[in-house]
Design an enzyme around this catalytic site. Structure first.
Site, PDB file in Angstrom:
ATOM      1  N   MET A  78      58.974  39.060 -18.590  1.00  0.00           N
ATOM      2  CA  MET A  78      59.370  39.439 -17.231  1.00  0.00           C
ATOM      3  C   MET A  78      60.544  40.410 -17.258  1.00  0.00           C
ATOM      4  O   MET A  78      60.614  41.327 -16.429  1.00  0.00           O
ATOM      5  CB  MET A  78      59.721  38.197 -16.402  1.00  0.00           C
ATOM      6  N   VAL A  81      59.071  43.799 -17.966  1.00  0.00           N
ATOM      7  CA  VAL A  81      58.399  44.287 -16.759  1.00  0.00           C
ATOM      8  C   VAL A  81      59.440  44.745 -15.747  1.00  0.00           C
ATOM      9  O   VAL A  81      59.283  45.785 -15.103  1.00  0.00           O
ATOM     10  CB  VAL A  81      57.475  43.199 -16.164  1.00  0.00           C
ATOM     11  N   HIS A  82      60.522  43.995 -15.627  1.00  0.00           N
ATOM     12  CA  HIS A  82      61.615  44.351 -14.716  1.00  0.00           C
ATOM     13  C   HIS A  82      62.207  45.716 -15.103  1.00  0.00           C
ATOM     14  O   HIS A  82      62.473  46.555 -14.234  1.00  0.00           O
ATOM     15  CB  HIS A  82      62.681  43.253 -14.781  1.00  0.00           C
ATOM     16  N   ALA A  83      62.379  45.937 -16.398  1.00  0.00           N
ATOM     17  CA  ALA A  83      62.915  47.220 -16.872  1.00  0.00           C
ATOM     18  C   ALA A  83      61.970  48.365 -16.514  1.00  0.00           C
ATOM     19  O   ALA A  83      62.412  49.430 -16.056  1.00  0.00           O
ATOM     20  CB  ALA A  83      63.149  47.169 -18.375  1.00  0.00           C
ATOM     21  N   HIS A  86      62.309  49.160 -12.877  1.00  0.00           N
ATOM     22  CA  HIS A  86      63.513  49.966 -12.630  1.00  0.00           C
ATOM     23  C   HIS A  86      63.272  51.427 -12.977  1.00  0.00           C
ATOM     24  O   HIS A  86      63.669  52.333 -12.230  1.00  0.00           O
ATOM     25  CB  HIS A  86      64.698  49.440 -13.455  1.00  0.00           C
TER      26      HIS A  86
END
Length: 120
Positions: A78, A81-83, A86
């Site tokens: 996660m 995926v968050h990176a 962004h």
């Protein structure tokens, strides 16, 4: 549910992507602020800095893609995926802000022309 273990290298890559994407977004919004005030030279300089920041993040991402293409898969988490989220958001916002700055330039030029006509 399994826990994805990340190497220190992958953690560093993730934080580089998030950090550089955040830097890009911040600089792009600073550029927009300069444009709102009519300082288009400063806006262009900030956009150039934003481009540099996003290129650093994109370079790191491209390196991961090339490694995966060579048979070295990247563990997905996660945080990773968050990176990526962004990065894509920063790229999209930067591109939209570039267009907004061009609109501000057009508006400022039109206002200058109107003022000249009114002062005749």
């Amino acid at each position: 549910m399994s826990v994805v273990e990340m190497s220190e290298e992958l953690e560093e890559i993730i934080f580089t992507i998030v950090g550089q994407a955040g830097e890009c977004r911040g600089l792009a919004y600073e550029a927009l602020g300069k444009a709102e005030k009519g300082d288009f030279e400063a806006a262009a300089a900030k956009l150039k800095e934003a481009e540099s920041a996003i290129h650093k993040a994109h370079y790191v991402q491209t390196d991961l893609i090339q490694k995966e293409a060579a048979g070295e898969p990247t563990p997905i988490s996660m945080v990773f995926v968050h990176a990526q989220d962004h990065l894509m958001t920063a790229i999209s916002e930067k591109e939209l802000i570039k267009k907004m700055i061009k609109m501000y330039e057009t508006i400022f030029k039109m206002n200058e022309r109107l003022e000249k006509l009114e002062n005749k």
